[in-house]
Design a protein around this motif. Structure first.
Motif, PDB file in Angstrom:
ATOM      1  N   UNK A 105      46.485  55.415  29.641  1.00  0.00           N
ATOM      2  CA  UNK A 105      47.508  56.178  30.469  1.00  0.00           C
ATOM      3  C   UNK A 105      48.487  55.247  30.716  1.00  0.00           C
ATOM      4  N   UNK A 106      49.740  55.471  30.416  1.00  0.00           N
ATOM      5  CA  UNK A 106      50.910  54.769  30.722  1.00  0.00           C
ATOM      6  C   UNK A 106      51.850  55.435  31.520  1.00  0.00           C
ATOM      7  N   UNK A 107      52.239  54.827  33.086  1.00  0.00           N
ATOM      8  CA  UNK A 107      52.858  55.499  33.944  1.00  0.00           C
ATOM      9  C   UNK A 107      53.962  54.787  34.472  1.00  0.00           C
ATOM     10  N   UNK A 108      55.165  55.305  34.711  1.00  0.00           N
ATOM     11  CA  UNK A 108      56.190  54.447  35.523  1.00  0.00           C
ATOM     12  C   UNK A 108      55.612  54.736  37.066  1.00  0.00           C
ATOM     13  N   UNK A 109      56.096  53.927  38.079  1.00  0.00           N
ATOM     14  CA  UNK A 109      55.650  54.221  39.515  1.00  0.00           C
ATOM     15  C   UNK A 109      57.087  54.596  40.004  1.00  0.00           C
ATOM     16  N   UNK A 110      56.894  55.653  40.858  1.00  0.00           N
ATOM     17  CA  UNK A 110      58.026  56.419  41.841  1.00  0.00           C
ATOM     18  C   UNK A 110      57.225  56.572  43.114  1.00  0.00           C
ATOM     19  N   UNK A 111      57.966  55.914  44.055  1.00  0.00           N
ATOM     20  CA  UNK A 111      57.675  56.048  45.357  1.00  0.00           C
ATOM     21  C   UNK A 111      56.363  55.389  45.839  1.00  0.00           C
ATOM     22  N   UNK A 163      44.488  56.237  21.387  1.00  0.00           N
ATOM     23  CA  UNK A 163      45.816  57.387  21.981  1.00  0.00           C
ATOM     24  C   UNK A 163      46.384  56.825  23.342  1.00  0.00           C
ATOM     25  N   UNK A 164      47.796  56.812  23.374  1.00  0.00           N
ATOM     26  CA  UNK A 164      48.452  56.278  24.576  1.00  0.00           C
ATOM     27  C   UNK A 164      49.070  57.762  24.960  1.00  0.00           C
ATOM     28  N   UNK A 165      48.906  57.986  26.400  1.00  0.00           N
ATOM     29  CA  UNK A 165      49.531  59.017  26.802  1.00  0.00           C
ATOM     30  C   UNK A 165      50.749  58.615  27.681  1.00  0.00           C
ATOM     31  N   UNK A 166      51.967  58.735  27.142  1.00  0.00           N
ATOM     32  CA  UNK A 166      53.228  58.099  27.953  1.00  0.00           C
ATOM     33  C   UNK A 166      53.591  58.924  28.938  1.00  0.00           C
ATOM     34  N   UNK A 167      53.570  58.808  30.228  1.00  0.00           N
ATOM     35  CA  UNK A 167      53.622  59.924  31.334  1.00  0.00           C
ATOM     36  C   UNK A 167      54.965  59.304  31.894  1.00  0.00           C
ATOM     37  N   UNK A 168      55.723  58.938  31.226  1.00  0.00           N
ATOM     38  CA  UNK A 168      57.194  58.644  31.596  1.00  0.00           C
ATOM     39  C   UNK A 168      58.018  59.990  32.027  1.00  0.00           C
ATOM     40  N   UNK A 169      58.784  60.221  32.869  1.00  0.00           N
ATOM     41  CA  UNK A 169      59.674  61.289  33.209  1.00  0.00           C
ATOM     42  C   UNK A 169      61.003  61.610  31.966  1.00  0.00           C
ATOM     43  N   UNK A 170      61.031  60.599  31.249  1.00  0.00           N
ATOM     44  CA  UNK A 170      62.387  60.869  30.382  1.00  0.00           C
ATOM     45  C   UNK A 170      61.717  61.367  29.292  1.00  0.00           C
ATOM     46  N   UNK A 171      62.657  62.586  28.651  1.00  0.00           N
ATOM     47  CA  UNK A 171      62.297  63.160  27.453  1.00  0.00           C
ATOM     48  C   UNK A 171      62.721  62.300  26.197  1.00  0.00           C
ATOM     49  N   UNK A 172      62.174  62.546  25.047  1.00  0.00           N
ATOM     50  CA  UNK A 172      62.634  61.808  23.883  1.00  0.00           C
ATOM     51  C   UNK A 172      64.126  62.460  23.600  1.00  0.00           C
ATOM     52  N   UNK A 173      64.826  61.652  22.810  1.00  0.00           N
ATOM     53  CA  UNK A 173      64.727  60.481  22.586  1.00  0.00           C
ATOM     54  C   UNK A 173      65.225  59.136  23.391  1.00  0.00           C
ATOM     55  N   UNK A 199      46.485  53.807  15.898  1.00  0.00           N
ATOM     56  CA  UNK A 199      47.076  54.245  17.128  1.00  0.00           C
ATOM     57  C   UNK A 199      48.183  55.305  17.104  1.00  0.00           C
ATOM     58  N   UNK A 200      48.311  55.796  18.208  1.00  0.00           N
ATOM     59  CA  UNK A 200      49.294  57.103  18.365  1.00  0.00           C
ATOM     60  C   UNK A 200      49.588  57.146  19.822  1.00  0.00           C
ATOM     61  N   UNK A 201      51.002  57.460  19.955  1.00  0.00           N
ATOM     62  CA  UNK A 201      51.495  57.547  21.328  1.00  0.00           C
ATOM     63  C   UNK A 201      51.870  59.204  21.414  1.00  0.00           C
ATOM     64  N   UNK A 202      51.645  59.810  22.669  1.00  0.00           N
ATOM     65  CA  UNK A 202      52.332  61.108  22.834  1.00  0.00           C
ATOM     66  C   UNK A 202      53.093  60.995  24.230  1.00  0.00           C
ATOM     67  N   UNK A 203      54.406  61.378  23.877  1.00  0.00           N
ATOM     68  CA  UNK A 203      55.035  61.460  25.267  1.00  0.00           C
ATOM     69  C   UNK A 203      54.843  62.895  25.828  1.00  0.00           C
ATOM     70  N   UNK A 204      54.346  62.791  27.021  1.00  0.00           N
ATOM     71  CA  UNK A 204      53.763  64.061  27.614  1.00  0.00           C
ATOM     72  C   UNK A 204      54.722  64.892  27.901  1.00  0.00           C
TER      73      UNK A 204
END
Length: 202
Positions: free
Chosen positions: A77-83, A4-14, A37-42
């Motif tokens: 855990x997949x995350x962008x970098x901010x600050x 399972x991937x938890x995509x922790x982007x700030x961007x909402x689908x789509x 595999x599965x991905x959840x965009x948190x």
């Protein structure tokens, strides 16, 4: 075996997610090894602030997401970098997973034991190793096993700009590192399935 991937982007689908696209490199390599595999965009779900597994409010979706987290042998855990920091979404997820510290199965084994975890980071400047350290350290505290090279990242060079993983031509190192990450996650998950970590001494 399930990942399972938890995509922790700030961007909402789509809206397209560079972070999700890079995570797919790792998931694709796992799928080649027979892992589902599965991905959840948190950010598409309501996850209330808190450090409990139970719902904090009537609309809190964390309990359902928690079930999917604990159904996975491999968590990414997949995350962008901010600050220079992991995203606020990833931090909220880890805060909710703090409850795992006091939760065990029927045999007294902490619920996060015998699961492996990896980290994927994207960003527009340096900071990936810091984010990997922050997320990885929290996952270790929670009880996840982390193999060597359990991460991959892509960062744009110095200066302001957008995340550009999806459009850059400079992908070779990140892809090869992502495939190594998948290989190591699979190897350690397989080893734990054959010889699980027992409950800690009381």
């Amino acid at each position: 075996m399930h990942a399972l991937c938890l995509n922790c982007t700030l961007k909402r689908s789509p809206e397209p997610s560079n972070t999700g696209d890079l995570a797919q490199v790792v998931l694709g390599a796992l799928a080649e090894r027979g892992v589902t595999t599965e991905t959840i965009r948190v950010v598409d779900h309501q996850v209330d602030p808190g450090v409990v597994s139970e719902a904090v409010s009537d609309g809190d979706e964390w309990p359902a997401l928690r079930e999917r987290v604990l159904a996975a042998d491999i968590l990414i855990i997949a995350t962008p970098t901010w600050l220079g920091q992991p995203s606020s979404v990833s931090k909220r997820v880890l805060e909710r997973m703090d409850a795992f510290l006091s939760e065990t199965d029927d045999d007294g084994v902490p619920v996060a034991y015998n699961r492996v975890a990896g980290v994927v980071v994207t960003g527009n400047e340096d900071g990936a190793h810091h984010c990997i350290g922050e997320v990885g350290g929290a996952l270790n505290d929670i009880g996840y096993t982390q193999p060597p090279q359990n991460w991959t990242y892509w960062n744009k060079g110095p200066g302001p700009g957008e995340e550009e993983w999806s459009t850059t031509d400079e992908k070779d190192w990140t892809i090869s590192t992502g495939k190594a990450c998948a290989s190591n996650l699979f190897a350690v998950a397989t080893a734990l399935a054959a010889s699980p970590i027992p409950a800690p001494p009381s």
